[in-house]
Design a protein around this motif. Structure first.
Motif, PDB file in Angstrom:
ATOM      1  N   UNK A  36       0.836  -1.186   0.000  1.00 57.48           N
ATOM      2  CA  UNK A  36       0.000   0.000   0.000  1.00 57.48           C
ATOM      3  C   UNK A  36       0.880   1.249   0.000  1.00 57.48           C
ATOM      4  N   UNK A  37       0.419   2.313   0.635  1.00 60.03           N
ATOM      5  CA  UNK A  37       1.177   3.573   0.625  1.00 60.03           C
ATOM      6  C   UNK A  37       1.219   4.166   2.025  1.00 60.03           C
ATOM      7  N   UNK A  38       1.356   3.319   3.013  1.00 61.78           N
ATOM      8  CA  UNK A  38       1.328   3.751   4.409  1.00 61.78           C
ATOM      9  C   UNK A  38       2.702   4.247   4.849  1.00 61.78           C
ATOM     10  N   UNK A  39       2.754   4.774   6.065  1.00 60.38           N
ATOM     11  CA  UNK A  39       4.043   5.186   6.625  1.00 60.38           C
ATOM     12  C   UNK A  39       4.966   3.977   6.777  1.00 60.38           C
ATOM     13  N   UNK A  40       4.396   2.809   7.053  1.00 66.31           N
ATOM     14  CA  UNK A  40       5.205   1.601   7.164  1.00 66.31           C
ATOM     15  C   UNK A  40       5.828   1.233   5.817  1.00 66.31           C
ATOM     16  N   UNK A  41       5.067   1.440   4.738  1.00 62.99           N
ATOM     17  CA  UNK A  41       5.602   1.167   3.404  1.00 62.99           C
ATOM     18  C   UNK A  41       6.780   2.089   3.104  1.00 62.99           C
ATOM     19  N   UNK A  42       6.656   3.365   3.467  1.00 62.17           N
ATOM     20  CA  UNK A  42       7.755   4.311   3.247  1.00 62.17           C
ATOM     21  C   UNK A  42       8.985   3.903   4.057  1.00 62.17           C
ATOM     22  N   UNK A  43       8.779   3.442   5.292  1.00 63.93           N
ATOM     23  CA  UNK A  43       9.904   2.980   6.109  1.00 63.93           C
ATOM     24  C   UNK A  43      10.569   1.761   5.470  1.00 63.93           C
ATOM     25  N   UNK A  60       3.643  -8.166  -4.979  1.00 61.70           N
ATOM     26  CA  UNK A  60       2.234  -7.939  -5.299  1.00 61.70           C
ATOM     27  C   UNK A  60       1.469  -7.176  -4.241  1.00 61.70           C
ATOM     28  N   UNK A  61       0.279  -6.711  -4.620  1.00 56.94           N
ATOM     29  CA  UNK A  61      -0.582  -5.847  -3.798  1.00 56.94           C
ATOM     30  C   UNK A  61       0.157  -4.567  -3.430  1.00 56.94           C
ATOM     31  N   UNK A  62       0.360  -3.742  -4.454  1.00 62.98           N
ATOM     32  CA  UNK A  62       1.122  -2.506  -4.280  1.00 62.98           C
ATOM     33  C   UNK A  62       0.236  -1.335  -3.901  1.00 62.98           C
ATOM     34  N   UNK A  63      -1.070  -1.482  -4.119  1.00 66.07           N
ATOM     35  CA  UNK A  63      -1.990  -0.403  -3.796  1.00 66.07           C
ATOM     36  C   UNK A  63      -3.322  -1.003  -3.371  1.00 66.07           C
ATOM     37  N   UNK A  64      -3.929  -0.378  -2.386  1.00 67.20           N
ATOM     38  CA  UNK A  64      -5.284  -0.773  -1.993  1.00 67.20           C
ATOM     39  C   UNK A  64      -6.282   0.308  -2.399  1.00 67.20           C
ATOM     40  N   UNK A  73       6.075   5.845  -7.404  1.00 71.58           N
ATOM     41  CA  UNK A  73       6.935   6.957  -6.976  1.00 71.58           C
ATOM     42  C   UNK A  73       7.927   6.517  -5.902  1.00 71.58           C
ATOM     43  N   UNK A  74       7.496   5.628  -4.999  1.00 72.81           N
ATOM     44  CA  UNK A  74       8.429   5.106  -3.998  1.00 72.81           C
ATOM     45  C   UNK A  74       9.534   4.294  -4.676  1.00 72.81           C
TER      46      UNK A  74
END
Length: 199
Positions: A36-43, A60-64, A73-74
């Motif tokens: 997804x695109x959460x703060x955890x994903x950015x970390x 897989x499952x890059x966006x919800x 972008x990440x």
């Protein structure tokens, strides 16, 4: 666990490893999915960048949501060493019209040049051959093989016959074996039709 499946898998891994130090080609890679695109994903992406890995298996499952823009972008922020040529995605159910949209799938394929329109492909890194499957596609009986089954069978045979390949790793998003059938049941069709190929 069905018929001691995990035990047999680990036994095969132990027996199939490189037999001498000369056969070991040092490579580092990240393998992460359900981001997804959460703060955890950015970390998580910060950790991947700091580790200076050679390539990235995106599971897989890059966006919800409706778009893959944030995940792409990440990936771009990882730098030119990885993006776009050393990121190898596999399609998850949220990247397709099962739990997402067809547009999600197209965005990943366009962003990552190694992706094929049908979602399966091979990657060779050093003495490792990765066979990327697409669990969003229909799995059929080997007696009436789908295009993906034929591809995987041929790719496995080619890897086994290539003396430079010491490791064959098959990757896909949805599990074929899981200890928790309640949340995500294993794909019985994949397990029954494909695992015999993996032996």
């Amino acid at each position: 666990v069905r018929d001691g499946e995990f035990a047999r898998i680990f036994e095969r891994i132990e027996k199939s490893g490189p037999s001498t130090l000369e056969e070991i080609q040092p490579l580092t890679f990240a393998a992460v999915g359900d981001m997804s695109c959460s703060s955890q994903a950015h970390k998580c992406f910060d950790i991947i960048k700091a580790a200076d890995v050679d390539f990235f298996l995106a599971l897989g499952d890059f966006s919800y949501g409706d778009l893959q823009t944030c995940w792409i972008n990440m990936c771009k922020a990882l730098g030119s060493k990885l993006f776009p040529n050393n990121i190898y995605p596999m399609i998850g159910n949220h990247d397709d019209d099962e739990s997402g949209t067809p547009q999600n799938r197209e965005e990943i394929i366009i962003a990552c040049p190694h992706m094929t329109l049908n979602g399966w492909y091979t990657v060779t890194k050093g003495n490792m051959r990765f066979i990327i499957m697409d669990t969003q596609m229909f799995f059929n009986n080997p007696n009436n093989p789908t295009a993906q089954y034929s591809f995987v069978k041929s790719a496995l045979e080619a890897a086994k016959n290539d003396s430079s390949i010491k490791w064959i790793i098959v990757c896909y998003h949805k599990p074929s074996i899981t200890p928790n059938e309640k949340d995500h049941a294993g794909l019985a069709d994949l397990r029954d039709d494909y695992h015999q190929l993996f032996d």
